[in-house]
Design a protein around this motif. Structure first.
Motif, PDB file in Angstrom:
ATOM      1  N   GLY B  12       0.810  -1.141   0.111  1.00 28.33           N
ATOM      2  CA  GLY B  12      -0.073  -0.146  -0.075  1.00 28.33           C
ATOM      3  C   GLY B  12       0.797   1.251   0.012  1.00 28.33           C
ATOM      4  N   ASN B  13       1.875   1.270   0.776  1.00 31.16           N
ATOM      5  CA  ASN B  13       2.633   2.552   0.821  1.00 31.16           C
ATOM      6  C   ASN B  13       3.272   3.018  -0.473  1.00 31.16           C
ATOM      7  N   VAL B  14       3.443   1.978  -1.586  1.00 31.99           N
ATOM      8  CA  VAL B  14       4.081   2.198  -3.039  1.00 31.99           C
ATOM      9  C   VAL B  14       2.891   2.993  -3.612  1.00 31.99           C
ATOM     10  N   LEU B  15       1.566   2.316  -3.446  1.00 36.67           N
ATOM     11  CA  LEU B  15       0.560   3.184  -4.191  1.00 36.67           C
ATOM     12  C   LEU B  15       0.495   4.311  -3.863  1.00 36.67           C
ATOM     13  N   GLY B  46      -3.297  -7.689  -3.775  1.00 37.03           N
ATOM     14  CA  GLY B  46      -4.195  -8.482  -3.473  1.00 37.03           C
ATOM     15  C   GLY B  46      -5.396  -7.712  -2.529  1.00 37.03           C
ATOM     16  N   THR B  47      -6.204  -8.708  -1.995  1.00 32.15           N
ATOM     17  CA  THR B  47      -7.247  -8.289  -1.035  1.00 32.15           C
ATOM     18  C   THR B  47      -6.708  -7.340   0.229  1.00 32.15           C
ATOM     19  N   PRO B  48      -5.521  -7.975   0.793  1.00 28.86           N
ATOM     20  CA  PRO B  48      -5.389  -7.103   1.920  1.00 28.86           C
ATOM     21  C   PRO B  48      -4.917  -5.774   1.761  1.00 28.86           C
ATOM     22  N   ILE B  49      -4.530  -5.369   0.516  1.00 36.29           N
ATOM     23  CA  ILE B  49      -4.266  -3.962  -0.044  1.00 36.29           C
ATOM     24  C   ILE B  49      -5.845  -3.219  -0.104  1.00 36.29           C
ATOM     25  N   LEU B  50      -6.811  -4.201  -0.313  1.00 38.97           N
ATOM     26  CA  LEU B  50      -7.930  -3.555  -0.557  1.00 38.97           C
ATOM     27  C   LEU B  50      -8.504  -3.134   0.805  1.00 38.97           C
ATOM     28  N   PRO B  75      -5.317   1.940 -12.795  1.00 39.63           N
ATOM     29  CA  PRO B  75      -5.213   1.685 -14.386  1.00 39.63           C
ATOM     30  C   PRO B  75      -4.152   2.242 -14.964  1.00 39.63           C
ATOM     31  N   LYS B  76      -3.623   3.292 -14.594  1.00 37.79           N
ATOM     32  CA  LYS B  76      -2.708   3.918 -14.948  1.00 37.79           C
ATOM     33  C   LYS B  76      -1.307   3.284 -15.284  1.00 37.79           C
ATOM     34  N   TYR B  77      -1.006   2.340 -14.305  1.00 34.91           N
ATOM     35  CA  TYR B  77       0.021   1.340 -14.289  1.00 34.91           C
ATOM     36  C   TYR B  77      -0.468  -0.212 -14.752  1.00 34.91           C
ATOM     37  N   GLU B  78      -1.647  -0.236 -14.932  1.00 37.72           N
ATOM     38  CA  GLU B  78      -2.213  -1.583 -15.320  1.00 37.72           C
ATOM     39  C   GLU B  78      -2.115  -2.552 -14.362  1.00 37.72           C
ATOM     40  N   VAL B  79      -2.274  -2.111 -12.779  1.00 39.20           N
ATOM     41  CA  VAL B  79      -2.328  -2.833 -11.564  1.00 39.20           C
ATOM     42  C   VAL B  79      -3.264  -3.935 -11.721  1.00 39.20           C
ATOM     43  N   LYS B  80      -3.295  -4.943 -11.614  1.00 38.28           N
ATOM     44  CA  LYS B  80      -4.471  -5.893 -11.298  1.00 38.28           C
ATOM     45  C   LYS B  80      -4.801  -6.080  -9.956  1.00 38.28           C
ATOM     46  N   VAL B  81      -5.815  -6.210  -9.787  1.00 42.72           N
ATOM     47  CA  VAL B  81      -6.436  -6.847  -8.210  1.00 42.72           C
ATOM     48  C   VAL B  81      -6.757  -8.509  -8.705  1.00 42.72           C
ATOM     49  N   VAL B  82      -5.727  -9.144  -7.676  1.00 38.74           N
ATOM     50  CA  VAL B  82      -5.770 -10.577  -7.849  1.00 38.74           C
ATOM     51  C   VAL B  82      -6.724 -11.157  -6.762  1.00 38.74           C
ATOM     52  N   GLU B  83      -7.590 -12.247  -7.201  1.00 39.70           N
ATOM     53  CA  GLU B  83      -8.703 -12.685  -6.529  1.00 39.70           C
ATOM     54  C   GLU B  83      -7.893 -13.760  -5.464  1.00 39.70           C
ATOM     55  N   ASP B  84      -7.671 -13.558  -4.278  1.00 40.12           N
ATOM     56  CA  ASP B  84      -7.116 -14.357  -3.217  1.00 40.12           C
ATOM     57  C   ASP B  84      -8.089 -15.101  -2.902  1.00 40.12           C
ATOM     58  N   ASP B  85      -7.692 -16.617  -2.330  1.00 41.46           N
ATOM     59  CA  ASP B  85      -8.399 -17.404  -1.653  1.00 41.46           C
ATOM     60  C   ASP B  85      -8.366 -16.995  -0.158  1.00 41.46           C
ATOM     61  N   HIS B  86      -9.385 -16.206   0.296  1.00 36.29           N
ATOM     62  CA  HIS B  86      -9.213 -15.215   1.530  1.00 36.29           C
ATOM     63  C   HIS B  86      -8.834 -16.389   2.738  1.00 36.29           C
ATOM     64  N   ARG B  87      -9.430 -17.626   2.783  1.00 34.16           N
ATOM     65  CA  ARG B  87      -9.100 -18.412   3.891  1.00 34.16           C
ATOM     66  C   ARG B  87      -7.667 -18.942   3.950  1.00 34.16           C
ATOM     67  N   ARG B  88      -7.447 -19.307   2.888  1.00 33.11           N
ATOM     68  CA  ARG B  88      -5.966 -19.673   2.703  1.00 33.11           C
ATOM     69  C   ARG B  88      -4.923 -18.546   3.016  1.00 33.11           C
ATOM     70  N   VAL B  89      -5.314 -17.272   2.585  1.00 24.86           N
ATOM     71  CA  VAL B  89      -4.466 -15.949   3.074  1.00 24.86           C
ATOM     72  C   VAL B  89      -4.402 -16.007   4.498  1.00 24.86           C
ATOM     73  N   LEU B  90      -5.730 -15.856   5.078  1.00 20.02           N
ATOM     74  CA  LEU B  90      -5.766 -15.819   6.589  1.00 20.02           C
ATOM     75  C   LEU B  90      -4.810 -16.996   7.382  1.00 20.02           C
ATOM     76  N   LEU B 111      -0.553 -10.522   6.330  1.00 22.33           N
ATOM     77  CA  LEU B 111      -1.343 -10.755   5.427  1.00 22.33           C
ATOM     78  C   LEU B 111      -0.939 -10.630   4.050  1.00 22.33           C
ATOM     79  N   ILE B 112      -0.330  -9.154   3.807  1.00 18.38           N
ATOM     80  CA  ILE B 112       0.160  -9.152   2.685  1.00 18.38           C
ATOM     81  C   ILE B 112       1.175  -9.901   1.962  1.00 18.38           C
ATOM     82  N   LEU B 113       2.317 -10.632   3.123  1.00 19.85           N
ATOM     83  CA  LEU B 113       2.977 -11.504   2.602  1.00 19.85           C
ATOM     84  C   LEU B 113       2.401 -12.759   2.330  1.00 19.85           C
ATOM     85  N   ALA B 114       1.334 -13.189   2.876  1.00 17.93           N
ATOM     86  CA  ALA B 114       0.767 -14.487   2.596  1.00 17.93           C
ATOM     87  C   ALA B 114      -0.014 -14.413   1.203  1.00 17.93           C
TER      88      ALA B 114
END
Lengths: 66, 170
Positions: B12-15, B46-50, B75-90, B111-114
């Protein structure tokens, strides 16, 4: 300890605060609670992101109501 | 230029630095994003950034302002939001916590590292050189990942990845 260079960045400091809020909200969350929190974030942020992409004018209306 | 496409997960700090003109890290962040684009690498969050970005909604006008600009960066840098498996991330973040990768005060970082590990990111990029782009944190994450037969990750600052791209890719 000497201040790291990034600690003079307001974005970095803001991000640390946001991470603190996230930690407070989801630490020790049950899987279903975490899924709900992520679901809400997605419902809010993903459409807003698409709206920004489509039209800055539309976002201005959404955010400022005018 | 090599055609070896890498996937880069943004903290998030990069964004936020990319979307704030007056920020001390803005110029270096933009240079980094431009280099990633030139290298034709993929940028993801990923979703932790959301979850992080959503918190901006509760910070009044300043929060709305920062959120709008951060979202415009996607959109400016074509950054895609990946669809996490939330339970696996947790589950993986909790495992990192058990293994003391970081203390519970920094659970959002875990969470971000996961999320980045499970998204098969080659690099996580963060301006946080204490809790993210730090050798002991990366080693501890990768110890867990190897035991779990997950891929190892690299966590670096935008400055370091810019250097890698300049020296090894372009």
């Amino acid at each position: 300890m000497a201040k790291a260079r990034e600690e003079e960045s307001l974005s970095f400091l803001l991000d640390e605060k946001l991470k603190e809020f996230v930690t407070k909200n989801v630490l020790k969350a049950k899987p279903e609670e975490y899924e709900e929190a992520v679901g809400i974030a997605k419902e809010v942020i993903v459409p807003l992101s698409k709206a920004v992409e489509r039209s800055k004018k539309l976002v201005r209306m959404l955010l400022l109501g005018g | 230029m090599t055609s070896n496409e890498k996937t880069v997960y943004l903290d998030g700090n990069v964004l936020l630095a990319a979307s704030t003109l007056e920020d001390k890290l803005h110029d270096e962040t933009i240079e980094f994003l431009d280099l990633v684009r030139q290298a034709d690498w993929k940028l993801i969050i990923g979703t932790p950034i959301l979850l992080e970005l959503e918190q901006l909604l509760y910070l009044g006008d300043m929060g709305w302002f920062r959120l709008r600009h951060a979202l415009a960066t996607l959109p400016k840098y074509e950054v895609k939001v990946v669809e996490d498996d939330h339970r696996r991330v947790l589950e993986l973040a909790n495992l990192y916590l058990e293994e003391k990768v970081l203390s519970e005060r920094y659970f959002a970082n875990l969470l971000i590292l996961a999320s980045a590990t499970l998204a098969d990111a080659d690099y996580v990029v963060s301006w946080d050189s204490r809790r993210m782009a730090n050798k002991s944190v990366v080693s501890a994450v990768n110890r867990v990942n190897v035991n779990r037969k997950l891929r190892e990750i690299e966590v670096v600052t935008p400055k370091r990845l810019s250097q890698i791209i300049k020296e090894e890719v372009l």
